[in-house]
Scaffold this active site. Structure first.
Site, PDB file in Angstrom:
ATOM      1  N   GLU A 290       0.869  -1.169   0.000  1.00 47.19           N
ATOM      2  CA  GLU A 290       0.000   0.000   0.000  1.00 47.19           C
ATOM      3  C   GLU A 290       0.910   1.224   0.000  1.00 47.19           C
ATOM      4  O   GLU A 290       1.828   1.293   0.799  1.00 47.19           O
ATOM      5  CB  GLU A 290      -0.850   0.045   1.272  1.00 47.19           C
ATOM      6  CG  GLU A 290      -1.876  -1.042   1.347  1.00 47.19           C
ATOM      7  CD  GLU A 290      -2.579  -1.024   2.701  1.00 47.19           C
ATOM      8  OE1 GLU A 290      -3.093   0.036   3.085  1.00 47.19           O
ATOM      9  OE2 GLU A 290      -2.580  -2.056   3.376  1.00 47.19           O
ATOM     10  N   ARG A 505       5.877 -13.993   8.712  1.00 42.29           N
ATOM     11  CA  ARG A 505       6.314 -12.622   8.652  1.00 42.29           C
ATOM     12  C   ARG A 505       7.673 -12.477   9.311  1.00 42.29           C
ATOM     13  O   ARG A 505       7.995 -13.210  10.242  1.00 42.29           O
ATOM     14  CB  ARG A 505       5.292 -11.872   9.495  1.00 42.29           C
ATOM     15  CG  ARG A 505       5.074 -10.489   9.241  1.00 42.29           C
ATOM     16  CD  ARG A 505       4.034 -10.082  10.295  1.00 42.29           C
ATOM     17  NE  ARG A 505       4.501  -8.833  10.827  1.00 42.29           N
ATOM     18  CZ  ARG A 505       4.229  -7.682  10.245  1.00 42.29           C
ATOM     19  NH1 ARG A 505       3.462  -7.628   9.209  1.00 42.29           N
ATOM     20  NH2 ARG A 505       4.702  -6.566  10.741  1.00 42.29           N
ATOM     21  N   LYS A 515       3.626   1.927  10.252  1.00 40.85           N
ATOM     22  CA  LYS A 515       3.668   3.268   9.676  1.00 40.85           C
ATOM     23  C   LYS A 515       3.267   4.306  10.707  1.00 40.85           C
ATOM     24  O   LYS A 515       3.853   5.355  10.819  1.00 40.85           O
ATOM     25  CB  LYS A 515       2.670   3.330   8.517  1.00 40.85           C
ATOM     26  CG  LYS A 515       3.161   2.602   7.317  1.00 40.85           C
ATOM     27  CD  LYS A 515       2.011   2.070   6.495  1.00 40.85           C
ATOM     28  CE  LYS A 515       2.516   0.989   5.575  1.00 40.85           C
ATOM     29  NZ  LYS A 515       1.476   0.122   5.079  1.00 40.85           N
TER      30      LYS A 515
END
Lengths: 796, 779
Positions: A290, A505, A515
């Site tokens: 994104e 992950r 973020k």
């Protein structure tokens, strides 16, 4: 993002009546399972269901054949079929069960082959003859055949066998034999092997049962072992491609239907064929970030896996910007992300944007509403959140109404938050009706002012994968719970459905990567920007001087298992040091300089400049020139006022020290102090180094240098998991190391460095690895410390 | 550890040393080498450079008026507004495009633009506007009912006849019909005594000061409550406007200078303790605390006193349901708002006549009476047991539609009724009574008093109106209809239909004249849904054309309001899609209110009587307050959950707050007489704590709110006031002990605070009563 994602098991058995459970229990025992196995199996809801249906099939068939239904000796074969058979081929299971009941399939190997066959032919009508052939029905392997084969296998290993005796791995012999005699009885083979070995080697002696004597290793070999051990701990490979080729066992292109959980519809066959026609059977992956922040170290893994998978199988990988949330997207993120992908050495086959598909996605949304699979809802975000959310009261509203309202949403007639479009499906975690569209009165970087409704990740992601004909949709484990909605949505629209594969992950200790949190660090002025070298964004790592090659090999070493891993930054540092040791030229720099005047300089007749190799260990290394004069600078630390203690091996009263690369030895003559008593300079006498004056240590130095700025970085956080509330109750902001950045404004380096370029990397001798910071200009050079030479043993 | 705030903060030790050097530059620095000092200086220089660069950028951005990201980040308020604005702009653009697209599509499909809005929120408006000309053709009383109810059944009935007429009007002008431009706002409220009003008095002195300082300038006075205590209590922001006006006249004066001149001319005023002029030219006004104390003392001695306004005779026309139909949620807003407006006027001493203009006249009665004759032939002797009037209506309607003979008889009945034949009047009265009884139940529950004066009342007067209009040549005949074309209106009034019958327009004209001349009212307030504004504007324009009233003298106003929506933001309906009966709605409210009270175990602490009182206060108060607290002109969403929530701006919250204050006073044990004595002995109620002062100031604003309300009739401002008042009280109460208990167990009552509590409660009570909400002392 939580540091660990807890996946709620989808396999909890919903038996609410003990009688049902008891029946299941009895049936499983009928298979001949042990108590513990039964209990374990009952915990797995879908497996239990599958087994129960198989058992019922078997019993029915037995009854129809007029045979004893009370017990069945071949239960383990049925169990094997039950564990391996996937839902998408369940309709073929009766044929397999029949083969077992009729005693045509006798061994596990045959059963496995049968299951593989029906899975491969899940979408076709079943050809029983072919199935029987495929699993060796009717093939009888005689004892003679087995004996002969074992004999030939043993003969091939004879030499080694005689030497190693029973230490030789028997599995090898068994494996080779089985490969040659596909349908032979495994137990019989084992017995035969044992027998023939006995014939060859005689009975086992004490020596044979003792553990293998350890080979006495010298020190070097010990190191090697350590290295090996390290490699074993982090099971992986040195390059990503190698890793993919050896470890990734994903489906073949076009065989989507063979994967776990893949859902077959009447259209699957056609859609897959069309997909193959479009792609020509090529592997297609994508890296779909994104564009609302910059990439971090976790993404390095995603990039590597996606691009390397495509590379390993001669496929292509797209960079897709999942730009569906215009509020948070910024141009700089698009650019930054692409830059980082290229920095890591990968070239996207195509750069695509989810927003390019907005029109198509909108049309599909209308199709979903028309099919009664989506509806417009007015619940607030709060009402939709949480564990026990109430079902939406608008779930059953008339289709026409939803259509009109969806149109209204698109036309700007509703306020932000007043309505959403939701999909009618329940996710694994019990989360209901994921949102597909929401209203945002927000300009979009690419679609400009066209839309005021924007699709969500849940809705967009799988459909864009489908549009791009992605073969392997690789994502992290957290998305496992979205897999069913992924498949549901593609199938609801009857479009090609890619396969989603999950991997664990990658997280790193002592940092935050979300973020939002990085933003918080920036706005709190703790770090300067997204690429502050104390962070673990890719931009930050690059700026710090971490080479992309080292980062890639670090990721490759971690492997691609499904488990989530949290890695200590030291592990990455080790990869980086390995690389930099070989690739960054050495130079001398003095961080805290103290001037030294050589009093007898003129008598030494030295050149005003000398050549020094960039890589001293490499005999044909390139070189650089450094100045030399009567005044030079050494580290303040390398001088000790007064008489030195035993541990201090460098310049002090009565103790000489050597200068690197020039073969001089310095003797202290005079210490010059300022008004405040601090040392402001030294006067020394120099001698050429010889057998008699050999100093205890050689130090680095500079002469006629230029001043540069150096930024020293330390860990930003004190704790391993700064986001963990139990570890850091005050929140991650409270955990910051206030002294994680120190700036040295007057560091001396050799004049030849005046022409360095941004991101050039050097090893400052005896100090560490450094890289030229992006802030550098012609007049002001700035170095960032990438790493110390050795792992920092503790706090200074 | 607090995160460092400076960018690129260097290690602390450096800072300290650097500071040390800076503090004593001449002293011999100890322990710092020159090299280190140089490093420190470099570090400071580096930081300063960074800061300077940032501030320079910010300054440049501000000067240029550029909204750079950095600037927005530095000013969060600006950012918020900026973002909101951007969103609105974006939405506007999207909507404009949608309109254009829809227009294009409609043009393709041959639909005229009056209906172009489509089934959007704007639709009801557009639809109603379109219905207006249609209505002009309808039969007498039928029409109003149709408009107000907007129910499917009736619509069908009128369709056939209306179509061509509607087209006729549409053909003429292909645009939304408009009313005359709204007249300039007139000042109908003449204040004789400002009483506790602060704004009123301040406005008075500032107007005087401005007039004296700048006699040549006439700009409206801008006086507001200060948004932030930093800027005092009130702000006069007229200086900017005056400065601009001066500039236009050729004199340049900065706002701050203008402000200074105004302040210089400010007459002595006991309200103001000081004024301040920040450079931008605002005048910040600080209230005199002595004045506040004195006003509070007054209230405690004499009760809450409202400003005195020159008295008016006011007619408030509201509720207005239809006979033969149950009241439904559509009537709710008119009833609640009309009642509150009436109460407001009554509170300031006006002479108020509350009129219920019910739909009790028209064709439908012919049908009902004919049906009554058939069903209850004996009705002359026995009162017919009609029971459910609604199904009675449906039955007769069915016959009317299906049975031609019945239809004929029904028309005959109308004629006879309109000729006041006794037998028919009796039947009509019986029918009306059934309806009336059921309506009165609702009114009783809601504490609403109304004088019924239905359309029938104007039957005789309508003839007179037609005569007047004809003789004065205001009527124009078109296709057999007699129309009046008021100035500036697109749609004419149909005064006489082609069949000779009267319309809704006729009866409203008759009512207007009756109210102006026979009732001699000064103000006429029509509380009817906003969809009918066009109709009323046309009627009022006609009244002015006819010279019936001068709008500078008489206030004739349509007080419109938005729709009641369900939680799905659509028209409020039952689950099965039917109109919600008002009675059911109220009962449900009571049920839920009781549930809520029991949930909180209130039933265990109150007597059954108290519980019932609390229950009804909460239920009816909740329904009324939910309506009144929303901006009247907008649609509002009906939600029991929201209105019965005890948090936020709801009646429940206020009622609890009120009951709590009362109980504080009750439980202090201080008698009424003691309090009175204290008030009498303290002309100025002693106030010292900032929260006491804040509360007192809020209390005093009541008069201002009332003054404003009489002008705007926007009742939500009073709700907002109440909500702020109770929040302010909470603030006060959490910091100021009213009754203090020492460790030894002795209690001290802070009398001044207790009196302040009492004053607050009295003010709340008064305000609640204006809203028509029953305050209960115990909850």
């Amino acid at each position: 993002i939580p540091s660990s994602v807890i996946l709620v098991s989808e396999n909890r058995l919903p038996f609410t009546f003990s009688s049902a459970r008891a029946m299941a229990d009895a049936d499983l025992r009928w298979l001949g399972l042990s108590d513990s196995k039964v209990a374990e199996t009952l915990k797995n809801k879908s497996l239990t269901e599958q087994l129960l249906s198989i058992i019922k099939l078997a019993k029915d068939q037995l009854a129809a054949a007029g045979r004893n239904v009370q017990s069945f000796p071949k239960g383990s074969l049925l169990y094997n079929v039950g564990t391996k058979g996937k839902t998408q081929c369940a309709h073929h299971l009766p044929a397999v069960v029949r083969l077992i009941v009729e005693d045509k399939v006798k061994s596990d190997a045959q059963a496995t082959a049968a299951v593989n066959y029906i899975l491969t032919h899940a979408m076709a009508d079943l050809n029983v003859a072919e199935l029987e052939k495929e699993c060796g029905v009717g093939i009888v392997v005689t004892a003679d055949e087995i004996e002969d084969t074992v004999k030939s296998v043993i003969a091939s290993y004879k030499e080694k066998l005689v030497a190693d005796r029973y230490q030789f791995p028997i599995g090898k012999i068994l494996g080779d034999t089985r490969a040659k005699l596909k349908w032979a009885d495994g137990q019989y083979i084992a017995k035969e092997v044992e027998l023939q070995l006995y014939e060859l080697l005689g009975p086992r002696t004490d020596e044979d049962t003792k553990p293998k004597p350890k080979v006495k290793a010298d020190k070097k070999e010990g190191d090697k072992k350590k290295e090996e051990k390290k490699m074993r701990v982090i099971e992986g490979a040195t390059t990503m491609e190698e890793l993919i080729k050896t470890r990734a066992r994903l489906h073949k292109v076009g065989e989507n239907y063979k994967t776990e959980g893949y859902v077959l519809t009447p259209h699957t066959d056609r859609l897959l064929k069309e997909h193959l026609r479009r792609t020509g059977g090529q592997v297609r992956t994508r890296f779909p970030p994104e564009p609302n922040g910059l990439l971090h170290i976790g993404h390095a893994k995603a990039i590597n896996i996606n691009f390397a998978y495509a590379k390993a199988f001669d496929g292509v990988c797209n960079l897709r910007f999942d730009d569906t949330n215009p509020e948070k997207e910024e141009k700089k993120f698009f650019e930054g992300i692409e830059q980082m992908v290229r920095w890591l050495g990968y070239t996207p086959a195509e750069i695509t944007y989810s927003s390019d598909n907005f029109e198509q996605l909108y049309k599909w949304a209308i199709v979903l509403i028309e099919k009664g699979l989506a509806f417009v809802c007015h619940q607030t975000v709060e009402e939709m959140r949480g564990q026990d959310q109430k079902p939406s009261p608008w779930r059953e509203r008339p289709i026409k109404e939803s259509l009109q309202l969806f149109q209204d949403m698109k036309n700007g007639k509703l306020e932000e938050g007043e309505a959403t479009l939701r999909l009618k499906l329940i996710l694994e975690e019990g989360k209901m009706d994921p949102v597909a569209y929401r209203i945002k009165y927000c300009h979009h970087e690419r679609s400009k002012d066209t839309w005021c409704i924007y699709p969500t990740y849940d809705y967009t992601h799988c459909l864009c994968d489908s549009i791009e004909d992605i073969t392997h949709s690789l994502c992290t484990k957290e998305f496992q719970s979205r897999r069913s909605s992924y498949y549901w949505l593609c199938n609801a629209l009857d479009v090609y459905c890619p396969v989603q594969w999950e991997y664990g992950r990658l997280n790193v200790y002592y940092t935050v990567v979300s973020k939002r949190k990085i933003m918080k660090l920036i706005t709190s002025k703790i770090v300067r920007d997204w690429d502050d070298p104390r962070l673990f964004t890719l931009a930050a790592l690059r700026r710090r001087g971490i080479p992309a090659e080292a980062l890639n090999s670090f990721v490759a070493r971690l492997g691609i298992t499904g488990s989530q891993m949290v890695i200590d930054p030291h592990v990455m540092d080790a990869s980086v040091r390995d690389y930099l040791n070989v690739h960054s030229p050495r130079t001398m720099a003095v961080l805290d300089p103290i001037p030294v005047r050589i009093t007898n300089f003129s008598s030494l007749s030295l050149p005003s400049s000398i050549s020094i190799p960039d890589f001293p260990s490499n005999s044909c290394s390139s070189t650089h020139d450094v100045n030399f004069s009567d005044t030079l600078y050494i580290e303040r630390d390398d001088y000790h006022q007064g008489t030195a203690s035993k541990e201090f091996r460098r310049l002090a009263t009565g103790q000489n020290v050597g200068l690197k690369h020039i073969g001089l030895v310095l003797y202290l003559e005079k210490e010059i102090t300022g008004e405040d008593g601090s040392v402001t300079g030294l006067e020394v006498r120099a001698e050429e180094v010889n057998e008699t004056n050999k100093p205890k240590a050689f130090i680095h130095w500079v002469s006629n240098p230029i001043a540069v700025q150096v930024r020293l970085y330390e860990r930003l956080f004190h704790h391993k998991n700064p986001e963990d509330a139990t570890e850091v109750p005050g929140g991650f902001l409270s955990d910051c190391n206030e002294n994680s950045l120190s700036i040295l404004h007057r560091v001396y380096v050799d004049r030849y460095l005046a022409t360095v370029k941004v991101l050039d990397r050097f090893q400052f001798e005896r100090i560490g690895f450094f890289a030229v910071d992006l802030d550098s200009s012609k007049d002001k050079i700035i170095f960032n410390r990438t790493l110390l030479l050795k792992e920092d043993s503790g706090k200074k | 550890m607090a995160p460092p705030t400076k960018p690129n903060k260097t290690p602390k030790k450096d800072d300290k040393k650097a500071n040390g050097v800076a503090a004593a530059p001449s002293a011999a620095p100890t322990g710092i080498s020159r090299e280190q000092e140089l490093q420190n200086l470099e570090a400071d220089k580096f930081n300063a450079e960074q800061d300077l660069a940032r501030l320079t950028r910010l300054l440049a951005a501000m000067e240029k008026g550029e909204m750079t990201e950095e600037l927005l980040e530095a000013c969060p308020n600006l950012q918020e507004v900026h973002q909101k604005n951007a969103k609105l702009k974006y939405r506007k653009a999207i909507l404009e495009r949608s309109v254009a697209a829809q227009e294009a599509e409609n043009a393709k499909n041959g639909i005229k633009s009056a209906a172009a809005a489509g089934p959007s929120k704007g639709a009801p408006e557009a639809k109603k506007a379109k219905e207006a000309p249609k209505g002009g053709e309808q039969k007498g009383g039928e029409k109003k009912g149709d408009k107000k109810d907007n129910k499917g059944g009736e619509k069908k009935e009128s369709k056939g006849g209306d179509k061509k007429d509607a087209k006729g009007v549409d053909k003429k002008e292909n645009k939304t019909p408009s009313a005359p431009p709204r007249a300039k706002k007139h000042n109908y409220v003449v204040v004789k005594d400002f009483a506790g009003s602060i704004m009123g008095r301040l406005a008075d002195v500032f107007k005087k000061a401005i007039k004296e300082a700048f006699p040549s300038i006439s700009v409206p006075l801008v006086l507001t409550e200060a948004s932030n205590a930093k800027f005092g209590d009130y702000q006069c922001n007229s200086a900017m406007g005056i400065s601009a006006a001066l500039k236009a006249q050729g004199t340049a004066k900065r706002p701050a200078e203008v402000a200074a001149e105004i302040v210089a001319k400010l007459p002595a005023c006991p309200l103001i303790s000081k004024t301040e002029i920040p450079p931008a030219g605002f005048i910040n006004v600080y209230l005199n605390e002595e004045f506040i104390a004195k006003q509070c003392g007054e209230i405690s001695r004499h009760g809450v006193k409202l400003p005195t306004i020159e008295s008016r005779r006011v007619i408030v026309d509201f509720s207005s349901p239809n006979i033969a139909k149950e009241m439904h949620v559509g009537h709710l807003r008119s009833t609640i708002i009309g009642d509150a407006i009436s109460r407001l006027f009554e509170a300031v001493g006006f002479d108020v006549l509350r009129l219920n203009h019910i739909g009790d006249w028209g064709t439908q009665f012919g049908m009902l009476i004919a049906h009554l004759f058939d069903r209850f032939p004996n009705f002359q002797k026995e009162t017919p047991a009609i029971g459910d009037l609604q199904s009675f209506y449906k039955e007769s309607k069915k016959r009317f539609d299906e049975d031609a003979d019945f239809k004929k008889r029904a028309y005959e009945c109308v004629v006879k009724l309109q000729n006041f034949e006794p037998e028919f009047i009796k039947a009509w009265t019986d029918i009306c009574n059934v309806s009336r009884t059921s309506n009165n139940e609702v009114y009783d529950k809601l504490d609403i008093v109304l004088n019924e004066r239905g359309e029938s009342y104007y039957q005789t007067r309508m003839g007179a109106i037609v005569e007047e209009l004809t003789t004065r040549s205001f009527l124009r005949e078109e296709e057999g209809r007699h129309l009046m074309f008021p100035t500036g209106c697109d749609i004419p009034l149909t005064v006489v239909k082609s069949d000779g019958g009267f319309t809704y327009d006729t009866s409203d004209l008759a009512a207007l004249k009756n109210r102006l001349f026979e009732e001699n009212a000064d103000w006429l307030i029509y509380v009817v849904d906003a969809g009918q504004s066009l109709h009323f504007d046309t009627i009022f324009a006609a009244g002015r054309d006819l010279g019936w009233y001068d709008e500078t003298q008489k206030r004739v106003e349509h007080v419109g309001f938005g729709l009641v929506l369900g939680e799905d933001k659509k028209k409020f309906k039952t689950r099965s899609g039917e109109t919600v009966r008002l009675k059911d709605l109220l009962d449900e409210g009571v049920r839920r209110s009781e549930e809520k009270l029991k949930e909180k175990n209130r039933d265990k602490e109150m007597t059954p009587e108290e519980l019932v009182a609390a229950r009804d206060a909460v239920a009816y108060g909740g329904i009324k307050y939910a309506d009144l607290s929303h901006t009247r002109t907008q649609d509002y969403i009906f939600s029991y959950d929201r209105m019965l929530d005890d948090k936020g701006n709801t009646a429940v919250y206020l009622l609890y707050a009120y009951a709590r204050i009362r109980s504080i006073v009750r439980q202090s044990g201080v008698s009424e007489s003691d309090m009175t004595a204290f008030a009498t002995n303290n002309e100025h109620l002693p106030l010292s704590h900032p929260k006491e002062l804040k509360l007192a100031k809020q209390v005093l604003k009541f008069s201002d709110v009332i003054l404003q309300l009489v002008d705007t009739l926007m009742l939500h401002t009073l709700c907002d006031y109440l909500y702020t008042l109770s929040s302010t009280f909470t603030e006060f109460y959490s910091e100021c002990y009213v009754v203090e208990k020492s460790k030894e167990g002795t209690t001290t009552v802070n009398m001044n605070r207790l009196v302040l509590c009492d004053v607050t409660a009295n003010t709340m009570e008064k305000a609640l009563r204006v809203l028509g909400i029953r305050p209960v002392p115990k909850m």
